[in-house]
Design a protein around this motif. Structure first.
Motif, PDB file in Angstrom:
ATOM      1  N   GLU A 189       0.833  -1.001   0.012  1.00  0.00           N
ATOM      2  CA  GLU A 189      -0.009  -0.242   0.180  1.00  0.00           C
ATOM      3  C   GLU A 189       0.927   1.291   0.058  1.00  0.00           C
ATOM      4  OE1 GLU A 189      -3.230   2.359  -0.287  1.00  0.00           O
ATOM      5  OE2 GLU A 189      -3.299   0.190  -0.492  1.00  0.00           O
ATOM      6  N   ALA A 190       1.884   1.352   0.733  1.00  0.00           N
ATOM      7  CA  ALA A 190       2.829   2.515   0.935  1.00  0.00           C
ATOM      8  C   ALA A 190       3.580   2.716  -0.529  1.00  0.00           C
ATOM      9  CB  ALA A 190       3.993   2.364   1.827  1.00  0.00           C
ATOM     10  N   ILE A 191       3.618   1.610  -1.340  1.00  0.00           N
ATOM     11  CA  ILE A 191       4.376   1.689  -2.693  1.00  0.00           C
ATOM     12  C   ILE A 191       3.315   2.387  -3.648  1.00  0.00           C
ATOM     13  CG2 ILE A 191       5.229   0.456  -4.617  1.00  0.00           C
ATOM     14  CD1 ILE A 191       6.761  -1.598  -2.710  1.00  0.00           C
ATOM     15  N   LEU A 192       2.275   1.726  -3.491  1.00  0.00           N
ATOM     16  CA  LEU A 192       1.005   2.319  -4.390  1.00  0.00           C
ATOM     17  C   LEU A 192       0.852   3.719  -4.044  1.00  0.00           C
ATOM     18  CD1 LEU A 192      -2.112  -0.187  -4.925  1.00  0.00           C
ATOM     19  CD2 LEU A 192      -2.578   2.313  -4.391  1.00  0.00           C
ATOM     20  N   HIS A 198       3.839  10.920  -6.169  1.00  0.00           N
ATOM     21  CA  HIS A 198       4.987  11.473  -6.905  1.00  0.00           C
ATOM     22  C   HIS A 198       4.802  11.409  -8.128  1.00  0.00           C
ATOM     23  CE1 HIS A 198       6.658  11.039  -2.553  1.00  0.00           C
ATOM     24  NE2 HIS A 198       7.327  11.886  -2.960  1.00  0.00           N
ATOM     25  N   TYR A 199       4.020  10.417  -8.972  1.00  0.00           N
ATOM     26  CA  TYR A 199       3.842  10.301 -10.293  1.00  0.00           C
ATOM     27  C   TYR A 199       2.499  10.360 -10.784  1.00  0.00           C
ATOM     28  CZ  TYR A 199       8.777   8.504 -10.262  1.00  0.00           C
ATOM     29  OH  TYR A 199      10.258   8.598 -10.070  1.00  0.00           O
ATOM     30  N   ASN A 200       1.603  10.758 -10.094  1.00  0.00           N
ATOM     31  CA  ASN A 200       0.130  10.926 -10.435  1.00  0.00           C
ATOM     32  C   ASN A 200      -0.182   9.513 -11.389  1.00  0.00           C
ATOM     33  OD1 ASN A 200      -2.079  12.544 -10.114  1.00  0.00           O
ATOM     34  ND2 ASN A 200      -1.891  13.513 -12.074  1.00  0.00           N
ATOM     35  N   LEU A 201       0.231   8.545 -10.922  1.00  0.00           N
ATOM     36  CA  LEU A 201       0.034   7.069 -11.647  1.00  0.00           C
ATOM     37  C   LEU A 201      -0.671   6.107 -10.728  1.00  0.00           C
ATOM     38  CD1 LEU A 201       0.739   5.831 -14.623  1.00  0.00           C
ATOM     39  CD2 LEU A 201       2.479   4.746 -13.165  1.00  0.00           C
ATOM     40  N   LEU A 202      -1.647   5.266 -11.236  1.00  0.00           N
ATOM     41  CA  LEU A 202      -2.327   4.390 -10.552  1.00  0.00           C
ATOM     42  C   LEU A 202      -2.072   3.141 -11.061  1.00  0.00           C
ATOM     43  CD1 LEU A 202      -4.765   4.286  -8.376  1.00  0.00           C
ATOM     44  CD2 LEU A 202      -6.288   4.370 -10.216  1.00  0.00           C
ATOM     45  N   ILE A 203      -1.549   2.285  -9.583  1.00  0.00           N
ATOM     46  CA  ILE A 203      -0.941   0.948 -10.195  1.00  0.00           C
ATOM     47  C   ILE A 203      -2.137  -0.042  -9.209  1.00  0.00           C
ATOM     48  CG2 ILE A 203       1.128   1.500 -11.024  1.00  0.00           C
ATOM     49  CD1 ILE A 203       2.096   0.235  -8.096  1.00  0.00           C
ATOM     50  N   GLY A 204      -2.133  -1.216  -9.435  1.00  0.00           N
ATOM     51  CA  GLY A 204      -2.883  -2.249  -8.869  1.00  0.00           C
ATOM     52  C   GLY A 204      -2.004  -2.878  -7.745  1.00  0.00           C
ATOM     53  N   VAL A 229       7.373   0.521 -14.670  1.00  0.00           N
ATOM     54  CA  VAL A 229       5.996   0.411 -13.976  1.00  0.00           C
ATOM     55  C   VAL A 229       4.942   0.855 -14.908  1.00  0.00           C
ATOM     56  CG1 VAL A 229       4.691   1.081 -12.027  1.00  0.00           C
ATOM     57  CG2 VAL A 229       7.036   0.631 -11.702  1.00  0.00           C
ATOM     58  N   LYS A 230       4.001   0.092 -15.232  1.00  0.00           N
ATOM     59  CA  LYS A 230       2.892   0.554 -16.158  1.00  0.00           C
ATOM     60  C   LYS A 230       1.643   0.728 -15.352  1.00  0.00           C
ATOM     61  CE  LYS A 230       4.781  -2.113 -19.899  1.00  0.00           C
ATOM     62  NZ  LYS A 230       5.804  -2.932 -19.276  1.00  0.00           N
ATOM     63  N   GLY A 231       0.848   1.768 -15.388  1.00  0.00           N
ATOM     64  CA  GLY A 231      -0.464   2.126 -14.844  1.00  0.00           C
ATOM     65  C   GLY A 231      -1.157   3.277 -15.436  1.00  0.00           C
ATOM     66  N   ARG A 232      -2.096   3.546 -14.804  1.00  0.00           N
ATOM     67  CA  ARG A 232      -2.909   4.731 -15.336  1.00  0.00           C
ATOM     68  C   ARG A 232      -2.814   6.136 -15.047  1.00  0.00           C
ATOM     69  NH1 ARG A 232      -8.114   6.442 -14.051  1.00  0.00           N
ATOM     70  NH2 ARG A 232      -8.387   4.440 -12.820  1.00  0.00           N
ATOM     71  N   ILE A 238      -4.978   7.848 -19.553  1.00  0.00           N
ATOM     72  CA  ILE A 238      -4.251   7.323 -20.423  1.00  0.00           C
ATOM     73  C   ILE A 238      -3.197   6.169 -19.907  1.00  0.00           C
ATOM     74  CG2 ILE A 238      -2.775   7.264 -22.493  1.00  0.00           C
ATOM     75  CD1 ILE A 238      -4.207  10.218 -23.200  1.00  0.00           C
ATOM     76  N   PRO A 239      -2.837   5.017 -20.338  1.00  0.00           N
ATOM     77  CA  PRO A 239      -1.904   4.203 -19.797  1.00  0.00           C
ATOM     78  C   PRO A 239      -0.524   4.801 -20.027  1.00  0.00           C
ATOM     79  CG  PRO A 239      -3.477   2.842 -21.058  1.00  0.00           C
ATOM     80  CD  PRO A 239      -3.974   4.411 -21.345  1.00  0.00           C
ATOM     81  N   LYS A 240       0.172   4.863 -18.693  1.00  0.00           N
ATOM     82  CA  LYS A 240       1.675   5.316 -19.096  1.00  0.00           C
ATOM     83  C   LYS A 240       2.634   4.303 -18.440  1.00  0.00           C
ATOM     84  CE  LYS A 240       2.737   9.085 -16.157  1.00  0.00           C
ATOM     85  NZ  LYS A 240       2.867  10.288 -15.661  1.00  0.00           N
ATOM     86  N   THR A 241       3.898   4.442 -18.680  1.00  0.00           N
ATOM     87  CA  THR A 241       5.088   3.671 -18.059  1.00  0.00           C
ATOM     88  C   THR A 241       6.078   4.932 -17.559  1.00  0.00           C
ATOM     89  OG1 THR A 241       4.730   1.964 -19.856  1.00  0.00           O
ATOM     90  CG2 THR A 241       6.729   1.941 -18.739  1.00  0.00           C
ATOM     91  N   ILE A 242       6.464   4.420 -16.414  1.00  0.00           N
ATOM     92  CA  ILE A 242       7.408   5.223 -15.473  1.00  0.00           C
ATOM     93  C   ILE A 242       8.622   4.190 -15.385  1.00  0.00           C
ATOM     94  CG2 ILE A 242       5.938   7.066 -14.812  1.00  0.00           C
ATOM     95  CD1 ILE A 242       6.190   5.464 -12.022  1.00  0.00           C
TER      96      ILE A 242
END
Length: 339
Positions: A189-192, A198-204, A229-232, A238-242
């Motif tokens: 949860e802390a990683i999520l 920090h990246y405005n990215l949502l991951i599962g 890391v791939k997320g929305r 839009i899907p994005k990779t960081i």
């Protein structure tokens, strides 16, 4: 002896993240996620274990994936009962036994009488002849090979999925035990939340767990590893990779890791002086899946100034300890309460 020949007794580690089943004479025969997928309409079970976990975050609206144990306690009694029943039945079908088995179940030390009864009833409904419950830290210490029956202090730190349990054990009993609802799930949860902030990215949840396993650490290590890391994207959807590096994940995990360190300190402060002397000589033993976080043993050693060892096969310590209790009748009477 006749009964032992025709029944295969079981030891079970009922964990927040995974459930393990040990069969006497065979070893560990089942290790599956504590996850159940159900139909919303009639609450019928679609899948249990690995099959259900693979559905996490990928189901339509009429199917729900549940982790019935949260933070080391039973959050959904009915689903826990059905999951435990499924695992016991699956093991018994495989073994084709004549008589019903005796079952020893490792449970979190803080569970209530209602939860104890739920665990007992589900094991009995699944075909257990006798059910015994043993506290997780005691089973973990026995599984790690600590001399728990001797008059001397043993400090065990069991970092599981939902809770971290820290216990001082002597003469097969818990002298002092404290727990924090911070362990593997809290790290995920802390990683999520870090990536979201920090990246405005949502991951599962599953991807957060994979990042923890790949990059997670409690202390600076050697190579500076990175992972894609791939997320929305939360801004435009839009899907994005960081790309993340080990240092960022260590920063994300700082709070849960320091909570575990503080929990160990609290236990040490409450330990009677004679047993504290034993712990100085014997050190701390860490078990559970969370103990595999790189550098956690090193950090605990630096913070407590005590020798720290990660148990051999830390994820299986509870079930192996419960399995050993099955074999030794005297030990069973001392540490396990009939449910």
């Amino acid at each position: 002896m006749f009964l032992r020949t025709f029944s295969r007794d079981l030891a079970i580690d009922l964990g927040t993240a995974n459930t393990l089943v040990f069969v006497r004479g065979e070893g560990i025969v089942l290790n599956e996620p504590s996850t159940v997928a159900i139909h919303e309409s009639d609450h019928s079970v679609i899948a249990v274990g690995s099959e259900a976990k693979a559905m996490l975050g990928r189901t339509p609206g009429n199917i729900r994936v549940i982790q019935p144990l949260r933070d080391g306690v039973i959050a959904d009694l009915e689903i826990t009962e059905r999951m435990l029943g499924y695992f016991i039945s699956k093991t018994q079908r495989r073994l084709r036994t004549i008589l019903k088995p005796r079952v020893v179940i490792g449970v979190p030390s803080g569970i209530t009488q209602v939860e104890r009864r739920a665990v007992r009833d589900s094991a009995r409904h699944a075909g257990a002849r006798e059910v015994y419950l043993v506290e997780g830290p005691v089973a973990a210490a026995i599984g790690a090979g600590l001399p728990v029956q001797e008059p001397g202090g043993n400090l065990i730190v069991d970092v599981g999925g939902g809770t971290t349990e820290v216990a001082v054990i002597s003469m097969a009993g818990v002298i002092f035990c404290t727990s924090a609802r911070v362990a593997g799930d809290a790290m995920d949860e802390a990683i999520l939340q870090y990536i979201r902030k920090h990246y405005n990215l949502l991951i599962g949840e599953r991807q957060a767990e994979e990042i923890k396993i790949t990059l997670g650490s409690a202390c600076p290590g050697g190579d500076r590893r990175t992972v894609e890391v791939k997320g929305r994207d939360l801004a435009d959807g839009i899907p994005k990779t960081i790309v993340l590096d080990e240092e960022e994940i260590r920063e994300a995990l700082r709070e849960p890791v320091m909570t575990i360190v503080e929990t160990v300190r609290t236990c040490l402060e409450r330990t009677p002086p004679e047993l504290a002397g034993d712990i100085v000589d014997r050190g701390i033993v860490i078990t559970g899946g969370g103990s595999l976080l790189r550098g956690l043993d090193r950090l605990l050693g630096q913070e407590t100034h005590l020798p720290v060892t990660v148990a051999q096969d830390p994820m299986s310590c509870v079930v192996l300890g419960a399995g050993r209790i099955l074999d030794e009748l005297d030990l069973l009477k001392r540490v396990a309460a009939p449910a």
